[in-house]
Scaffold this active site. Structure first.
Site, PDB file in Angstrom:
ATOM      1  N   LYS A 187      25.710  -6.668 -42.889  1.00 21.71           N
ATOM      2  CA  LYS A 187      26.579  -6.500 -44.063  1.00 21.71           C
ATOM      3  C   LYS A 187      27.743  -5.539 -43.815  1.00 21.71           C
ATOM      4  O   LYS A 187      28.817  -5.686 -44.381  1.00 21.71           O
ATOM      5  CB  LYS A 187      25.760  -6.055 -45.266  1.00 21.71           C
ATOM      6  CG  LYS A 187      24.843  -7.170 -45.752  1.00 21.71           C
ATOM      7  CD  LYS A 187      24.535  -7.061 -47.205  1.00 21.71           C
ATOM      8  CE  LYS A 187      23.928  -8.344 -47.722  1.00 21.71           C
ATOM      9  NZ  LYS A 187      22.581  -8.622 -47.135  1.00 21.71           N
ATOM     10  N   GLU A 247      28.234  -5.417 -56.354  1.00 20.34           N
ATOM     11  CA  GLU A 247      26.920  -5.798 -56.878  1.00 20.34           C
ATOM     12  C   GLU A 247      25.923  -5.651 -55.745  1.00 20.34           C
ATOM     13  O   GLU A 247      26.284  -5.747 -54.583  1.00 20.34           O
ATOM     14  CB  GLU A 247      26.957  -7.252 -57.343  1.00 20.34           C
ATOM     15  CG  GLU A 247      26.733  -8.314 -56.239  1.00 20.34           C
ATOM     16  CD  GLU A 247      27.821  -8.367 -55.165  1.00 20.34           C
ATOM     17  OE1 GLU A 247      28.922  -7.824 -55.396  1.00 20.34           O
ATOM     18  OE2 GLU A 247      27.568  -8.957 -54.090  1.00 20.34           O
ATOM     19  N   SER A 305      19.449 -10.777 -38.531  1.00 18.48           N
ATOM     20  CA  SER A 305      20.516 -10.237 -39.380  1.00 18.48           C
ATOM     21  C   SER A 305      20.289  -8.789 -39.790  1.00 18.48           C
ATOM     22  O   SER A 305      21.237  -8.082 -40.125  1.00 18.48           O
ATOM     23  CB  SER A 305      20.675 -11.101 -40.628  1.00 18.48           C
ATOM     24  OG  SER A 305      19.415 -11.297 -41.261  1.00 18.48           O
TER      25      SER A 305
HETATM   26  C1  LIG Z   1      21.727  -9.731 -47.463  1.00 20.51           C
HETATM   27  C2  LIG Z   1      20.983 -10.147 -46.272  1.00 20.51           C
HETATM   28  C3  LIG Z   1      20.811 -11.507 -45.927  1.00 20.51           C
HETATM   29  C4  LIG Z   1      21.267 -12.633 -46.808  1.00 20.51           C
HETATM   30  O1  LIG Z   1      22.632 -12.706 -47.055  1.00 20.51           O
HETATM   31  P1  LIG Z   1      23.580 -13.721 -46.275  1.00 20.51           P
HETATM   32  O2  LIG Z   1      24.870 -13.569 -46.962  1.00 20.51           O
HETATM   33  O3  LIG Z   1      22.994 -15.092 -46.424  1.00 20.51           O
HETATM   34  O4  LIG Z   1      23.610 -13.304 -44.866  1.00 20.51           O
HETATM   35  C5  LIG Z   1      20.157 -11.819 -44.745  1.00 20.51           C
HETATM   36  N1  LIG Z   1      19.655 -10.843 -43.952  1.00 20.51           N
HETATM   37  C6  LIG Z   1      19.793  -9.537 -44.235  1.00 20.51           C
HETATM   38  C7  LIG Z   1      19.217  -8.523 -43.314  1.00 20.51           C
HETATM   39  C8  LIG Z   1      20.455  -9.141 -45.410  1.00 20.51           C
HETATM   40  O5  LIG Z   1      20.567  -7.831 -45.693  1.00 20.51           O
END
Ligand SMILES: *Cc1c(COP(=O)(O)O)cnc(C)c1O
Length: 408
Positions: free
Chosen positions: A94, A116, A381
């Site tokens: 993020k 948000e 992610s």
């Molecule tokens: C917020 C988040 C997601 C989901 O959001 P996307 O916009 O689909 O990437 C996925 N993995 C992590 C670690 C997150 O914090």
């Protein structure tokens, strides 16, 4: 279509029948300004240099690409590689779009950032960037999330953000989005709304896809994959991994949604967040895409073990790429996700976020069906520290409860 990469960042903000800018008229000039500045900035050498310096020195990019050798052996098929966004500052991808948008906000002369957040991961990254760059910062959170995500609220406040619980509606993410939009309308001159995924009105999907695309650009330098896998909440980490490869026809891409407790057509109870399984076309929160909604277009409450995928809508670019067959989608159940989380931890000593563990589950499933020379890259992610309370409750309930008792 000549180049999908070009089309996905197009200036109209429409992707096939998806996308657009369905917002109150008073917000149109704000979005137009933002759009103009974005397309100007990405042609500006100084902007790009400042962003890449921040990516390097603040976030810690490039993030490593790691060969999961033990996991690969265990599964006995294709080679599984992990792109470790969990090592990025604040623990997830993020931060990539937060830095990009904050730099744009500075160029626009804004003094405050608002956002948000559901689970609090996006709010945390916004708070960090606001602290670093000297913005004041207000984070809106549905009251339910505010109460159940205390650790993230705690860290946002340490970074100087004001975290406001939203008492309207179901008191979750969609209510936080409405509150942030109302805030933006009340002070549009000074405020930048730093939206947290590839959803919302144009230019947010384009901007966030662009800022996240650094992930796939790095991967392309690190390896030549046959398959890419990413979890899909709003779709930003998936767009980030996929974008650079969109025009490479030989490569397959899979987005993994939250299957929750199972996909049912039950119109009253929705215990998943798989928009492409039972969702329908709609317009909500400023854009057209797939949503889990009832016949009247009211958004359904969703469920996922991972807070970050627990969202009723999905980014318009993802819907489009799926329509034209460029990406495929699948889903992983909560139970698959916990198993995948545990297996990755045991085999590699890596604790993935529960969102990312959806991609792990799919990577394991797919690898087993493929020959050994094929290469799968999945997007890790985020890291799993934030999920301690959920995972401990599922995997080590009694000990964890006793520990909490001793802390009171
Ligand atoms: C917020 C988040 C997601 C989901 O959001 P996307 O916009 O689909 O990437 C996925 N993995 C992590 C670690 C997150 O914090």
């Amino acid at each position: 279509m000549k180049s999908l990469k070009k089309y996905i960042l197009n200036r109209s903000g429409h992707f096939g029948i998806y996308g657009g800018r369905y917002i109150p008229e008073t917000l149109i000039p704000i979005m137009e300004n933002l759009e103009l500045e974005f397309y100007r900035a990405i042609k500006d050498k100084d902007f790009k240099l400042e962003l890449s310096n921040l990516n390097k020195n603040y976030t810690g990019r490039p993030t490593p690409l790691y060969f999961c050798e033990n996991l690969t052996k265990k599964v006995g098929g294709a080679k599984i590689y992990l792109k470790n966004e969990g090592l990025a500052h604040t623990g997830a991808h993020k931060i990539n779009h937060c830095l990009g948008q904050a730099l744009l906000a500075k160029r626009l002369g804004k003094t405050r950032l608002i956002a948000e957040t559901g689970a609090g991961q996006h709010g945390l990254a916004v708070s960090a960037v606001a602290a670093k760059m000297g913005f004041s910062c207000t984070i809106y959170m549905g009251e339910k999330d505010f109460l159940r995500q205390k650790p993230n609220v705690f860290f946002m406040e340490r970074a100087g953000a004001k975290v406001i619980p939203v008492l309207e509606g179901g008191r979750t993410l969609k209510d936080a989005i409405s509150a942030a939009l109302r805030d933006l309308m009340s002070d549009p001159l000074n405020t930048h709304y730093l939206l947290g995924t590839v959803c919302g009105p144009h230019p947010y999907p384009v901007m966030n896809a662009y800022f996240q695309s650094v992930i796939g650009r790095e991967v392309k330098k690190q390896i030549t994959p046959d398959y890419l896998i990413a979890s899909v909440g709003g779709g930003s980490n998936a767009m980030g991994l996929f974008y650079e490869f969109l025009d490479d026809k030989s490569l397959e891409m899979i987005g993994v949604e939250a299957g929750g407790r199972g996909i049912t057509e039950d119109s009253k109870k929705c215990e998943h967040a798989a928009r492409f399984e039972t969702g329908t076309l709609g317009v909500t929160e400023g854009f057209k895409s797939f949503f889990l909604q009832n016949e009247d277009g009211q958004i359904k409450n969703t469920h996922s073990i991972s807070a970050g995928l627990d969202y009723s809508g999905v980014g318009p670019q993802i819907s489009y790429l799926r329509d034209i067959g460029r990406i495929k989608t699948s889903y992983a159940l909560d139970s698959d996700v916990l198993n995948a989380y545990q297996l990755l931890a045991k085999e590699e000593g890596i604790f993935a976020a529960l969102e990312s563990s959806h991609a792990v589950a799919e990577a394991i499933r797919l690898a087993a069906t493929l020959p050994k020379e094929k290469i799968i890259v999945f997007n890790c992610s985020g890291r799993g520290d934030k999920d301690l309370f959920i995972v401990a409750k599922e995997l080590d309930s009694e000990n964890f409860k006793n520990f909490l008792k001793t802390q009171i």
